[in-house]
Scaffold this motif. Structure first.
Motif, mmCIF file in Angstrom:
data_model
loop_
_atom_site.group_PDB
_atom_site.id
_atom_site.type_symbol
_atom_site.label_atom_id
_atom_site.label_comp_id
_atom_site.label_asym_id
_atom_site.label_seq_id
_atom_site.Cartn_x
_atom_site.Cartn_y
_atom_site.Cartn_z
ATOM 1 N N MET A 48 0.838 -1.195 0.000
ATOM 2 C CA MET A 48 0.000 0.000 0.000
ATOM 3 C C MET A 48 0.871 1.242 0.000
ATOM 4 N N ARG A 49 0.509 2.202 -0.806
ATOM 5 C CA ARG A 49 1.154 3.511 -0.754
ATOM 6 C C ARG A 49 0.069 4.569 -0.847
ATOM 7 N N TYR A 50 0.386 5.773 -0.416
ATOM 8 C CA TYR A 50 -0.592 6.853 -0.527
ATOM 9 C C TYR A 50 0.129 8.128 -0.940
ATOM 10 N N TYR A 51 -0.630 9.048 -1.473
ATOM 11 C CA TYR A 51 -0.096 10.363 -1.797
ATOM 12 C C TYR A 51 -1.222 11.388 -1.675
ATOM 13 N N ILE A 52 -0.828 12.636 -1.556
ATOM 14 C CA ILE A 52 -1.778 13.738 -1.358
ATOM 15 C C ILE A 52 -1.814 14.610 -2.604
ATOM 16 N N GLU A 53 -3.023 14.975 -3.002
ATOM 17 C CA GLU A 53 -3.212 15.866 -4.145
ATOM 18 C C GLU A 53 -4.011 17.088 -3.704
ATOM 19 N N GLN A 54 -3.580 18.249 -4.141
ATOM 20 C CA GLN A 54 -4.322 19.482 -3.905
ATOM 21 C C GLN A 54 -4.483 20.216 -5.231
ATOM 22 N N ILE A 102 -4.388 -4.000 -2.362
ATOM 23 C CA ILE A 102 -4.646 -5.348 -2.855
ATOM 24 C C ILE A 102 -5.446 -6.168 -1.849
ATOM 25 N N THR A 103 -5.086 -6.097 -0.590
ATOM 26 C CA THR A 103 -5.710 -6.931 0.423
ATOM 27 C C THR A 103 -6.663 -6.110 1.297
ATOM 28 N N TYR A 104 -7.447 -6.834 2.076
ATOM 29 C CA TYR A 104 -8.349 -6.194 3.048
ATOM 30 C C TYR A 104 -7.545 -5.364 4.043
ATOM 31 N N GLU A 105 -6.409 -5.898 4.453
ATOM 32 C CA GLU A 105 -5.549 -5.183 5.416
ATOM 33 C C GLU A 105 -5.005 -3.899 4.816
ATOM 34 N N ASP A 106 -4.734 -3.881 3.502
ATOM 35 C CA ASP A 106 -4.280 -2.655 2.839
ATOM 36 C C ASP A 106 -5.329 -1.556 2.981
ATOM 37 N N GLY A 107 -6.594 -1.928 2.791
ATOM 38 C CA GLY A 107 -7.671 -0.954 2.924
ATOM 39 C C GLY A 107 -7.775 -0.397 4.325
ATOM 40 N N LEU A 108 -7.638 -1.255 5.328
ATOM 41 C CA LEU A 108 -7.694 -0.798 6.720
ATOM 42 C C LEU A 108 -6.523 0.117 7.052
ATOM 43 N N LEU A 109 -5.337 -0.210 6.531
ATOM 44 C CA LEU A 109 -4.166 0.631 6.773
ATOM 45 C C LEU A 109 -4.346 1.994 6.123
ATOM 46 N N PHE A 110 -4.922 2.023 4.926
ATOM 47 C CA PHE A 110 -5.151 3.309 4.268
ATOM 48 C C PHE A 110 -6.170 4.136 5.043
ATOM 49 N N LYS A 111 -7.207 3.489 5.546
ATOM 50 C CA LYS A 111 -8.214 4.208 6.325
ATOM 51 C C LYS A 111 -7.579 4.828 7.570
ATOM 52 N N LYS A 112 -6.717 4.060 8.252
ATOM 53 C CA LYS A 112 -6.025 4.577 9.438
ATOM 54 C C LYS A 112 -5.129 5.760 9.069
ATOM 55 N N THR A 113 -4.477 5.672 7.923
ATOM 56 C CA THR A 113 -3.638 6.776 7.451
ATOM 57 C C THR A 113 -4.470 8.025 7.211
ATOM 58 N N GLU A 156 -5.339 9.767 10.516
ATOM 59 C CA GLU A 156 -4.223 10.517 11.076
ATOM 60 C C GLU A 156 -3.982 11.813 10.310
ATOM 61 N N LEU A 157 -4.037 11.746 8.986
ATOM 62 C CA LEU A 157 -3.792 12.935 8.173
ATOM 63 C C LEU A 157 -4.904 13.955 8.323
ATOM 64 N N LEU A 158 -6.154 13.486 8.382
ATOM 65 C CA LEU A 158 -7.278 14.413 8.530
ATOM 66 C C LEU A 158 -7.262 15.084 9.897
ATOM 67 N N LEU A 159 -7.005 14.317 10.943
ATOM 68 C CA LEU A 159 -6.946 14.908 12.280
ATOM 69 C C LEU A 159 -5.856 15.970 12.343
#
Length: 222
Positions: A1-7, A44-55, A58-61
């Motif tokens: 899993m990876r993430y990035y921010i777009e504005q 790819i996995t269910y755990e990837d989705g949960l990790l992204f949600k947790k991310t 944290e970023l929104l807070l």
């Protein structure tokens, strides 16, 4: 899993589903919108989705929090529950919105609750609106992810003179005036500019192939 921010300074140029599906009214009168997005890739996995949600939590807070660990914004939950094709009208009217939601989530932190019935294509349902604070934001994001087509989070800069109940009622009026998709689904391409015209910003959760995105739309002031 990876993430990035777009504005982006022009959300209509960045989100095709927003610009391409505007009704004629909003094509002519669309309020300027900026956007802030957190995009999760290679989920790819269910755990990837949960990790992204947790991310995202944290970023929104961090995004909304001040130095005093408080938010400069007021938050609202806006969602639909439709049951007309599955349950008797009597049961639907008994559970309405909030009693139904309480069967699955601990929403005691959601205040100024209101609910109104709607009928879309002969399907009976309810719209629910409530205010919540920063502590309940992770739960609201979880619910939004689980009901991505029928719910969103709204936020607006705090003003001392504004009443929570009055704001919830105004949001409900905007939602009730909204034209729904088939199956009691929000037409977000029109709901977002409608809310923005009343100074409410919107957060959505979007699913794509192998990707998820939490996107927030801000009213832009020139």
């Amino acid at each position: 899993m990876r993430y990035y921010i777009e504005q982006t300074k022009n959300a209509y140029e960045s989100f095709w589903w927003l610009s391409n599906n505007l009704t004629p009214h909003w094509r002519k009168n669309r309020p300027p919108l900026e956007s802030f997005s957190i995009v999760g890739d290679r989920l790819i996995t269910y755990e990837d989705g949960l990790l992204f949600k947790k991310t995202c939590d944290e970023l929104l807070l961090r995004h909304f929090m001040t130095d005093k660990s408080e938010a400069n914004y007021t938050f609202w939950w806006l969602s639909i529950i439709g049951h007309g094709s599955e349950r008797s009208e009597r049961i639907v009217h008994y559970y309405k919105y909030w009693k139904e939601l309480e069967k699955y989530y601990d929403v005691h932190g959601f205040t100024s609750r209101i609910e109104e019935p709607i009928t879309v294509n002969e399907e009976l349902g309810y719209i629910g609106v409530a205010e919540f604070d920063l502590n309940s934001l992770p739960l609201a994001v979880e619910m939004m992810r689980n009901f991505s087509k029928t719910s969103c989070i709204l936020f607006k800069e705090k003003k001392e003179s504004e009443s929570s109940n009055e704001s919830s009622k105004e949001i409900m009026q905007i939602a009730l005036a909204h034209e729904f998709e088939i199956g009691s689904v929000f037409r977000f391409s029109d709901l977002i500019p409608a809310l923005a015209s009343h100074h409410y910003n919107t957060c959505l959760w979007k699913f794509y192939s192998g990707e998820e995105e939490l996107c927030c739309f801000y009213r832009k002031y020139e």
